[in-house]
Design an enzyme around this catalytic site. Structure first.
Site, PDB file in Angstrom:
ATOM      1  N   SER A  92      -3.047  -5.687   8.325  1.00  0.00           N
ATOM      2  CA  SER A  92      -4.106  -4.684   8.207  1.00  0.00           C
ATOM      3  C   SER A  92      -4.792  -4.386   9.542  1.00  0.00           C
ATOM      4  O   SER A  92      -4.159  -3.906  10.456  1.00  0.00           O
ATOM      5  CB  SER A  92      -5.106  -5.142   7.149  1.00  0.00           C
ATOM      6  N   ASP A 234      -4.627   1.779   4.853  1.00  0.00           N
ATOM      7  CA  ASP A 234      -5.378   1.861   3.602  1.00  0.00           C
ATOM      8  C   ASP A 234      -6.826   2.264   3.925  1.00  0.00           C
ATOM      9  O   ASP A 234      -7.617   2.534   3.048  1.00  0.00           O
ATOM     10  CB  ASP A 234      -5.303   0.566   2.767  1.00  0.00           C
TER      11      ASP A 234
HETATM   12 MG    MG Z   1      -5.969  -2.234   5.939  1.00  0.00          MG
END
Ligand code: MG
Length: 441
Positions: A92, A234
């Protein structure tokens, strides 16, 4: 890596030390109860970990579907499309020396209970490869187009195309595979930067500090707005036309306002980190809200259960009930293109929100387990107010609130405090800092 295998969002650590091919293989082996779709971000260690995870799945007799470099929400979509499990190889927003695994099912990251099951399974399960397995590795090259189509249905393409906004997209990771193409399709004039599908050009966390060059490019090119993703896209962070971040809380408030404007369903989910501004926006727009612990896993699961329209965390992770039930930075990008088409430049829109004085601090916690430190802090604090113990400790007072919680991804304790009055904020911060500092020793 932390004392536990799973953190706030999957398994994460330093590649070669915490996150090895052996680990990826055994996690994937334990997790495979069906065929498994596997995606990865642009980290240099991703390819090796992909093959290790794929090997874990194949050796259990299941097929893999290689999605290539795709964002986490695209893997989420693949789990729904094929009705199988999914693995995203990513750390991430962590720097490139990190990597990790997010495990997904039914469009979202698996629950904390499922994580425990996988951990137990890994402990008892050896490898079970048999000579007559017929597992195969396949590809799904259409998944990016599927994701684009899903998002296109959730915005008004014509109104965006009519405005033809000039947008700087700072991909820096898996978002490079989709966001520039989607926004071009929607009629935006796109300039993408850091769009190589290999490694990162800046630190993956989209903070003001890491985005200095991007902000300057937005200014220099007279763009209408900018978008910056984290490593697995995301998240999306929005930059206004003056080259400034709109700010995490204002950005969340704008997104909530946009969703509540024409909605019949008025339920919004947010986390214990929700600011006063977010609460006031929900109330002003006639919405209701429920609060969950920090982490998209909680929000994803609660969104469907509570039948909420939108779930958002201030870090730029938003889930829309009509999209995939996992934070989708690409959908956020499209929604803000829509907002621009409807309402114009973001610096103007953001002006209406006056953020209250806030403190966000991080304290390294290396000597003691984070959970013990949080327990100690809870005992030390005697401030009265509405208390929530679901994730660390949050106390709401009439004129503000504070939250002390263990970081889900780092050996650290986080303090967040927000008060309408700056003096009161300072007072509270001094007191709370002292308690945290004495408790971590
Ligand atoms: Mg992320």
């Amino acid at each position: 890596m932390d004392d536990m295998l799973f953190g706030t969002s999957g398994i994460r650590g330093i590649y070669g030390k915490d996150i090895t091919e052996k680990l990826a293989c055994s996690v994937a082996h334990a997790f495979a109860e069906s065929n498994v779709a596997i995606g990865r971000d642009t980290r240099s260690s991703g390819q090796a970990l992909f093959h290790a995870a794929a090997s874990g799945v194949l050796s259990k007799g299941y097929n893999t579907i290689d999605l290539g470099i795709v964002p986490t929400p695209t893997v989420a979509l693949a789990t729904k499309k094929h009705n199988i499990r999914g693995i995203m190889i990513t750390a991430s927003h962590n720097p490139e020396e990190y990597n990790g695994l997010k495990l997904l099912e039914n469009g979202k990251e698996i629950s904390k209970e499922q994580e425990k099951k996988i951990t137990a399974q890994m402990e008892k399960e050896g490898f079970s490869g048999k000579w007559d397995m017929h597992s195969a590795s396949m590809r799904d090259d259409a998944i990016i187009d599927d994701h684009k189509s899903l998002i296109k249905k959730l915005v008004d393409e014509k109104s965006i195309a009519k405005k033809k906004p000039k947008v700087i997209i700072d991909c820096n990771g898996a978002g490079a595979a989709i966001t520039p193409y989607l926004l071009s399709d929607l009629g935006c004039h796109v300039v993408s930067i850091n769009a190589e599908l290999q490694g990162f050009n800046r630190l993956p966390e989209p903070t003001a500090n890491n985005l200095q060059k991007t902000l300057a490019i937005v200014r220099a090119t007279a763009a209408d707005f900018g978008i910056a993703h984290d490593g697995d896209a995301d998240r999306a962070i929005i930059i206004d036309e003056t080259g400034q971040l709109i700010g995490l809380d204002v950005q969340l408030a704008l997104a909530i306002e946009q969703e509540l404007e024409h909605a019949k369903n008025k339920l919004i989910l947010t986390t214990v980190e929700a600011s006063l501004l977010v609460r006031e926006t929900i109330e002003r727009c006639g919405g209701k809200y429920e609060i969950s612990p920090v982490g998209s896993t909680y929000l994803s699961h609660k969104l469907e259960k509570a039948n909420a329209i939108f779930a958002g965390e201030p870090c730029g992770e938003y889930i829309y009930s009509k999209g995939v039930p996992c934070p989708d930075g690409i959908l956020v990008a499209a929604k803000f293109a829509q907002l621009f088409a409807d309402k114009g430049h973001f610096s103007n829109l953001a002006k209406r929100f006056k953020p209250y004085p806030m403190v966000r601090e991080k304290f390294a916690c290396i000597k003691k387990p984070k959970a013990d430190v949080i327990e100690k802090i809870k005992q030390e604090i005697s401030i009265e107010g509405k208390r929530n113990d679901e994730d660390g400790m949050r106390i709401d007072e009439k004129d503000g609130w504070f939250l002390i919680r263990a970081s889900g991804t780092e050996p650290a304790i986080r303090l967040t405090a927000e008060y309408k009055d700056k003096k009161k904020l300072e007072e509270r911060a001094v007191k709370l800092r002292a308690i945290i500092q004495s408790s971590i020793l």
